[in-house]
Design an enzyme around this catalytic site. Structure first.
Site, PDB file in Angstrom:
ATOM      1  CB  SER A   7      -1.004  -0.086   1.184  1.00 51.68           C
ATOM      2  OG  SER A   7      -1.653   1.209   1.282  1.00 51.68           O
ATOM      3  CG  HIS A  32      -3.892  -1.385  -1.809  1.00 47.02           C
ATOM      4  ND1 HIS A  32      -5.016  -1.795  -2.140  1.00 47.02           N
ATOM      5  CD2 HIS A  32      -4.329  -0.647  -0.729  1.00 47.02           C
ATOM      6  CE1 HIS A  32      -6.147  -1.516  -1.357  1.00 47.02           C
ATOM      7  NE2 HIS A  32      -5.703  -0.769  -0.425  1.00 47.02           N
ATOM      8  CG  ASP A  34      -5.205   2.821   0.729  1.00 48.84           C
ATOM      9  OD1 ASP A  34      -5.931   1.873   0.626  1.00 48.84           O
ATOM     10  OD2 ASP A  34      -4.107   2.354   1.254  1.00 48.84           O
ATOM     11  CG  MET A  36      -8.306   7.334   2.058  1.00 46.86           C
ATOM     12  SD  MET A  36      -7.284   7.545   3.637  1.00 46.86           S
ATOM     13  CE  MET A  36      -6.762   6.004   3.721  1.00 46.86           C
ATOM     14  CG  HIS A  65      -9.208   0.513  -0.780  1.00 48.00           C
ATOM     15  ND1 HIS A  65      -8.720   0.247   0.563  1.00 48.00           N
ATOM     16  CD2 HIS A  65     -10.474   0.371  -0.378  1.00 48.00           C
ATOM     17  CE1 HIS A  65      -9.685   0.100   1.579  1.00 48.00           C
ATOM     18  NE2 HIS A  65     -10.820   0.148   1.073  1.00 48.00           N
ATOM     19  CG  MET A  67     -11.243   3.771   1.914  1.00 52.04           C
ATOM     20  SD  MET A  67      -9.792   3.626   2.789  1.00 52.04           S
ATOM     21  CE  MET A  67      -8.720   3.542   1.278  1.00 52.04           C
ATOM     22  CG  MET A 136     -11.792  -2.056   4.933  1.00 53.77           C
ATOM     23  SD  MET A 136     -10.479  -1.821   3.979  1.00 53.77           S
ATOM     24  CE  MET A 136      -9.247  -1.112   5.586  1.00 53.77           C
ATOM     25  CG  ASP A 170      -6.481  -2.657   2.781  1.00 55.34           C
ATOM     26  OD1 ASP A 170      -5.208  -2.264   3.185  1.00 55.34           O
ATOM     27  OD2 ASP A 170      -7.096  -1.908   2.482  1.00 55.34           O
TER      28      ASP A 170
HETATM   29  C1  DX5 Z   1      -6.410   1.829   5.384  1.00 54.29           C
HETATM   30  C2  DX5 Z   1      -6.144   1.284   3.986  1.00 54.29           C
HETATM   31  C3  DX5 Z   1      -4.871   0.326   3.990  1.00 54.29           C
HETATM   32  C4  DX5 Z   1      -3.524   0.787   4.723  1.00 54.29           C
HETATM   33  C5  DX5 Z   1      -2.860  -0.506   4.860  1.00 54.29           C
HETATM   34  O1  DX5 Z   1      -7.401   2.724   5.115  1.00 54.29           O
HETATM   35  O2  DX5 Z   1      -7.044   0.902   3.240  1.00 54.29           O
HETATM   36  O3  DX5 Z   1      -4.494   0.090   2.560  1.00 54.29           O
HETATM   37  O4  DX5 Z   1      -2.800   1.516   3.780  1.00 54.29           O
HETATM   38  O5  DX5 Z   1      -1.613  -0.106   5.903  1.00 54.29           O
HETATM   39  P1  DX5 Z   1      -1.261  -1.100   7.036  1.00 54.29           P
HETATM   40  O6  DX5 Z   1      -0.801  -2.158   6.230  1.00 54.29           O
HETATM   41  O7  DX5 Z   1      -0.174  -0.197   7.550  1.00 54.29           O
HETATM   42  O8  DX5 Z   1      -2.251  -1.320   7.565  1.00 54.29           O
HETATM   43 ZN    ZN Z   2      -6.684  -0.013   1.139  1.00 55.09          ZN
END
Ligand code: DX5
Ligand code: ZN
Length: 209
Positions: A7, A32, A34, A36, A65, A67, A136, A170
């Protein structure tokens, strides 16, 4: 065969070019990303311009991903950029089946992401339409949180319902839980802080496998 998806959230953003090359060399299959929006989760990350630059820079599969509260407004642009996987949160959409169909029509792999508190049974009616499910194992929004072992039971229930379903895990994934997750049936392991917290990404990725 499990796929490892570092990630990028945990990478050093001042040296992104180098970080991505190291991830390529680590033997990971997927990157990956993220996304947000500061509404669905209390954090902001990055958007289209950065994802586009990353797409042009690497041949790794790109897994976005989302969010965000309005995932439907991101799909067309992401598919134009050429990302490979898109997951949307079940908690953010009224018309999940419609949006999953739209992602697939755009030639991306379509997944539903479920928060820790969302039961897997909520996706049973459309389980055969999904390319993957993202479970998650922390509450979304931040890297570096503690793994929630409630996902094991969720994997078990999903696998009973559809054995060949691809399951992505994740949040809080490390060498301490990877083996059990793989044994339970997880096919993609996302890992951020665990991989990026050392100098040897290859060793970390290897330890997850
Ligand atoms: C959290 C993200 C994850 C995060 C995982 O909201 O969706 O992808 O980056 O990071 P670690 O492995 O540090 O929990
Ligand atoms: Zn994620």
């Amino acid at each position: 065969m499990v796929k490892i998806a570092p990630s990028l959230l945990a990478a050093d953003f001042l040296r992104l070019e180098k970080e991505i090359r190291l991830i390529e060399k680590s033997g990971s299959e997927i990157l990956h990303l993220d996304v947000m929006d500061g509404h669905f989760v209390p954090n902001l990350t990055f958007g289209f311009p950065i994802i586009k630059q990353i797409r042009e820079f690497t041949n790794l599969k790109i897994d976005v991903h989302l969010m965000v509260t309005n995932p439907e407004i991101y799909i067309d642009n992401l598919s134009k950029i050429g990302v490979d996987y898109i997951s949307i949160h079940q908690e953010t959409v009224f018309h999940l089946h419609r949006l999953i169909s739209k992602i697939k029509e755009n030639n991306c792999k379509a997944g539903v992401a479920l928060n820790p508190a969302t039961p897997v049974e909520t996706i049973f009616p459309i389980i055969n339409d999904l390319d993957f499910v993202l479970l998650m194992s922390v509450n979304p929004g931040f890297g570096g949180q503690t793994f929630l072992s409630l996902v094991y039971e969720k994997i078990r229930i999903l696998k009973l319902k559809r054995k060949e379903l691809c399951i992505e895990i994740d949040g809080g994934v490390t060498d301490l839980n990877a083996k059990k997750l793989i044994a339970a049936g997880a096919e993609i392991l996302v890992s951020g802080s665990y991989i990026f917290s050392g100098n040897d990404y290859s060793a970390k990725v290897g330890s997850l496998r």
